[in-house]
Write a protein that holds these residues in place. Structure first.
Motif, PDB file in Angstrom:
ATOM      1  N   VAL A   1     -36.719   9.187 -80.406  1.00  0.00           N
ATOM      2  CA  VAL A   1     -36.105   9.512 -81.689  1.00  0.00           C
ATOM      3  C   VAL A   1     -34.649   9.911 -81.453  1.00  0.00           C
ATOM      4  O   VAL A   1     -34.361  10.825 -80.669  1.00  0.00           O
ATOM      5  CB  VAL A   1     -36.863  10.646 -82.406  1.00  0.00           C
ATOM      6  CG1 VAL A   1     -36.168  11.001 -83.708  1.00  0.00           C
ATOM      7  CG2 VAL A   1     -38.309  10.239 -82.657  1.00  0.00           C
TER       8      VAL A   1
ATOM      9  N   PRO B   1     -44.952   7.284 -75.674  1.00  0.00           N
ATOM     10  CA  PRO B   1     -43.630   7.880 -75.908  1.00  0.00           C
ATOM     11  C   PRO B   1     -42.916   7.224 -77.087  1.00  0.00           C
ATOM     12  O   PRO B   1     -42.807   6.007 -77.164  1.00  0.00           O
ATOM     13  CB  PRO B   1     -42.876   7.599 -74.601  1.00  0.00           C
ATOM     14  CG  PRO B   1     -43.932   7.268 -73.594  1.00  0.00           C
ATOM     15  CD  PRO B   1     -45.037   6.630 -74.357  1.00  0.00           C
ATOM     16  N   LEU B   2     -42.446   8.053 -78.006  1.00  0.00           N
ATOM     17  CA  LEU B   2     -41.616   7.595 -79.124  1.00  0.00           C
ATOM     18  C   LEU B   2     -40.230   8.194 -78.948  1.00  0.00           C
ATOM     19  O   LEU B   2     -40.089   9.401 -78.736  1.00  0.00           O
ATOM     20  CB  LEU B   2     -42.215   8.032 -80.462  1.00  0.00           C
ATOM     21  CG  LEU B   2     -43.612   7.496 -80.791  1.00  0.00           C
ATOM     22  CD1 LEU B   2     -44.112   8.094 -82.097  1.00  0.00           C
ATOM     23  CD2 LEU B   2     -43.611   5.975 -80.862  1.00  0.00           C
TER      24      LEU B   2
ATOM     25  N   GLY C   1     -36.357   6.147 -85.085  1.00  0.00           N
ATOM     26  CA  GLY C   1     -37.174   6.158 -83.881  1.00  0.00           C
ATOM     27  C   GLY C   1     -37.531   4.769 -83.391  1.00  0.00           C
ATOM     28  O   GLY C   1     -37.498   3.789 -84.144  1.00  0.00           O
TER      29      GLY C   1
ATOM     30  N   GLN D   1     -34.469  12.590 -78.406  1.00  0.00           N
ATOM     31  CA  GLN D   1     -35.599  13.246 -77.771  1.00  0.00           C
ATOM     32  C   GLN D   1     -36.768  12.280 -77.699  1.00  0.00           C
ATOM     33  O   GLN D   1     -36.792  11.257 -78.385  1.00  0.00           O
ATOM     34  CB  GLN D   1     -36.007  14.498 -78.549  1.00  0.00           C
ATOM     35  CG  GLN D   1     -36.459  14.230 -79.969  1.00  0.00           C
ATOM     36  CD  GLN D   1     -36.921  15.488 -80.674  1.00  0.00           C
ATOM     37  OE1 GLN D   1     -37.612  16.320 -80.083  1.00  0.00           O
ATOM     38  NE2 GLN D   1     -36.547  15.644 -81.942  1.00  0.00           N
ATOM     39  N   VAL D   2     -37.735  12.629 -76.861  1.00  0.00           N
ATOM     40  CA  VAL D   2     -38.940  11.816 -76.704  1.00  0.00           C
ATOM     41  C   VAL D   2     -40.126  12.621 -77.201  1.00  0.00           C
ATOM     42  O   VAL D   2     -40.309  13.785 -76.822  1.00  0.00           O
ATOM     43  CB  VAL D   2     -39.157  11.411 -75.235  1.00  0.00           C
ATOM     44  CG1 VAL D   2     -40.423  10.549 -75.105  1.00  0.00           C
ATOM     45  CG2 VAL D   2     -37.951  10.659 -74.704  1.00  0.00           C
ATOM     46  N   MET D   3     -40.937  12.011 -78.065  1.00  0.00           N
ATOM     47  CA  MET D   3     -42.149  12.639 -78.561  1.00  0.00           C
ATOM     48  C   MET D   3     -43.344  11.823 -78.079  1.00  0.00           C
ATOM     49  O   MET D   3     -43.332  10.592 -78.167  1.00  0.00           O
ATOM     50  CB  MET D   3     -42.139  12.701 -80.094  1.00  0.00           C
ATOM     51  CG  MET D   3     -40.954  13.458 -80.662  1.00  0.00           C
ATOM     52  SD  MET D   3     -41.072  13.681 -82.462  1.00  0.00           S
ATOM     53  CE  MET D   3     -41.157  11.980 -83.023  1.00  0.00           C
ATOM     54  N   MET D   4     -44.358  12.501 -77.558  1.00  0.00           N
ATOM     55  CA  MET D   4     -45.549  11.809 -77.080  1.00  0.00           C
ATOM     56  C   MET D   4     -46.559  11.675 -78.216  1.00  0.00           C
ATOM     57  O   MET D   4     -46.881  12.649 -78.891  1.00  0.00           O
ATOM     58  CB  MET D   4     -46.173  12.569 -75.909  1.00  0.00           C
ATOM     59  CG  MET D   4     -45.268  12.655 -74.692  1.00  0.00           C
ATOM     60  SD  MET D   4     -44.772  11.027 -74.045  1.00  0.00           S
ATOM     61  CE  MET D   4     -46.371  10.369 -73.564  1.00  0.00           C
ATOM     62  N   HIS D   5     -47.046  10.457 -78.422  1.00  0.00           N
ATOM     63  CA  HIS D   5     -48.016  10.184 -79.470  1.00  0.00           C
ATOM     64  C   HIS D   5     -49.305   9.708 -78.815  1.00  0.00           C
ATOM     65  O   HIS D   5     -49.277   8.914 -77.870  1.00  0.00           O
ATOM     66  CB  HIS D   5     -47.489   9.107 -80.420  1.00  0.00           C
ATOM     67  CG  HIS D   5     -48.284   8.940 -81.667  1.00  0.00           C
ATOM     68  ND1 HIS D   5     -49.457   8.226 -81.704  1.00  0.00           N
ATOM     69  CD2 HIS D   5     -48.077   9.388 -82.935  1.00  0.00           C
ATOM     70  CE1 HIS D   5     -49.946   8.245 -82.934  1.00  0.00           C
ATOM     71  NE2 HIS D   5     -49.137   8.935 -83.696  1.00  0.00           N
ATOM     72  N   GLU D   6     -50.458  10.198 -79.305  1.00  0.00           N
ATOM     73  CA  GLU D   6     -51.730   9.883 -78.658  1.00  0.00           C
ATOM     74  C   GLU D   6     -52.081   8.404 -78.723  1.00  0.00           C
ATOM     75  O   GLU D   6     -52.834   7.903 -77.879  1.00  0.00           O
ATOM     76  CB  GLU D   6     -52.856  10.709 -79.289  1.00  0.00           C
ATOM     77  CG  GLU D   6     -53.062  10.480 -80.771  1.00  0.00           C
ATOM     78  CD  GLU D   6     -54.162  11.357 -81.339  1.00  0.00           C
ATOM     79  OE1 GLU D   6     -54.824  12.056 -80.544  1.00  0.00           O
ATOM     80  OE2 GLU D   6     -54.359  11.332 -82.574  1.00  0.00           O
TER      81      GLU D   6
END
Length: 209
Positions: A61, A58-59, A75, A49-54
């Motif tokens: 994982v 995109p991270l 990740g 999955q992709v997690m958005m970090h401020e």
């Protein structure tokens, strides 16, 4: 000692492209990552999955679930995946190496819980990240005198510095912001790895490798 520019790592810098193209690139990297890991772990379950970090954008994982039920999660930054898929001869081997290292530790290897307060973050930095990195760096160069210390950089804030006092001409220190070390830790990555890579680059620049 002579310090080179603080290595804020290109891993965290997003390419300057339109939003729609960025979305397509993110999806392509996720798909390529899944394909690469499934090639190496063909008998296991692979998910991502992709997690958005401020700060880091995109991270990516990924999780490998072994047949014996063990779960291993790791990740990656967008920039490093871009670089690997564009320039590495064997992206599958590169990605799989992180999971194999985690599997060697035994048991489930899930993402660490992020600190909830500044005091908790400071505790992780003071009691784990800095001591661990200092130990790992010195073990990587057992025959060298290695300098490791904390410093405050005007642009990047608190940084961990490491270098070789015996190198007196040119850059001899690699410095990395503590928040980058924390990011690697929270992605289940070795936080000492980027500094060690920076030190090897310094040695190569001086013809020592």
């Amino acid at each position: 000692m002579t310090t080179n520019n603080v290595d804020n790592t290109n891993e965290t810098e997003l390419p300057a492209i339109p939003e729609e193209e960025l979305k397509q690139l993110i999806q392509a990297l996720l798909d390529n990552g899944l394909k690469a890991l499934r090639f190496k772990f063909e008998e296991d379950g692979v998910d991502g999955q992709v997690m958005m970090h401020e700060v880091y954008g995109p991270l990516f994982v990924f999780k490998v679930e072994r047949l014996n039920g063990r779960n291993v999660v790791c990740g990656f930054f967008m920039r490093e995946l871009l670089n690997i898929f564009q320039n590495n001869d064997d992206p599958s081997l590169w990605m799989a190496s992180f999971f194999l290292d985690l599997l060697d530790k035994g048991g489930d290897q899930l993402l660490p819980s992020p600190p909830q307060t500044e005091d908790e973050a400071k505790g992780i930095i003071d009691h784990y990240l800095v001591p661990y990195c200092a130990k790992a760096i010195r073990e990587e160069f057992p025959d060298e005198q290695v300098y490791v210390d904390l410093d405050l950089n005007e642009q990047h804030g608190a940084v961990l510095e490491a270098g070789f006092p015996t190198i007196s001409d040119g850059n001899n220190i690699c410095a990395l912001p503590l928040h980058i070390l924390m990011a690697h830790h929270l992605l289940n990555r070795d936080p000492a790895e980027p500094i060690i890579q920076g030190l090897y680059r310094i040695r190569e620049e001086h013809g020592l490798e």
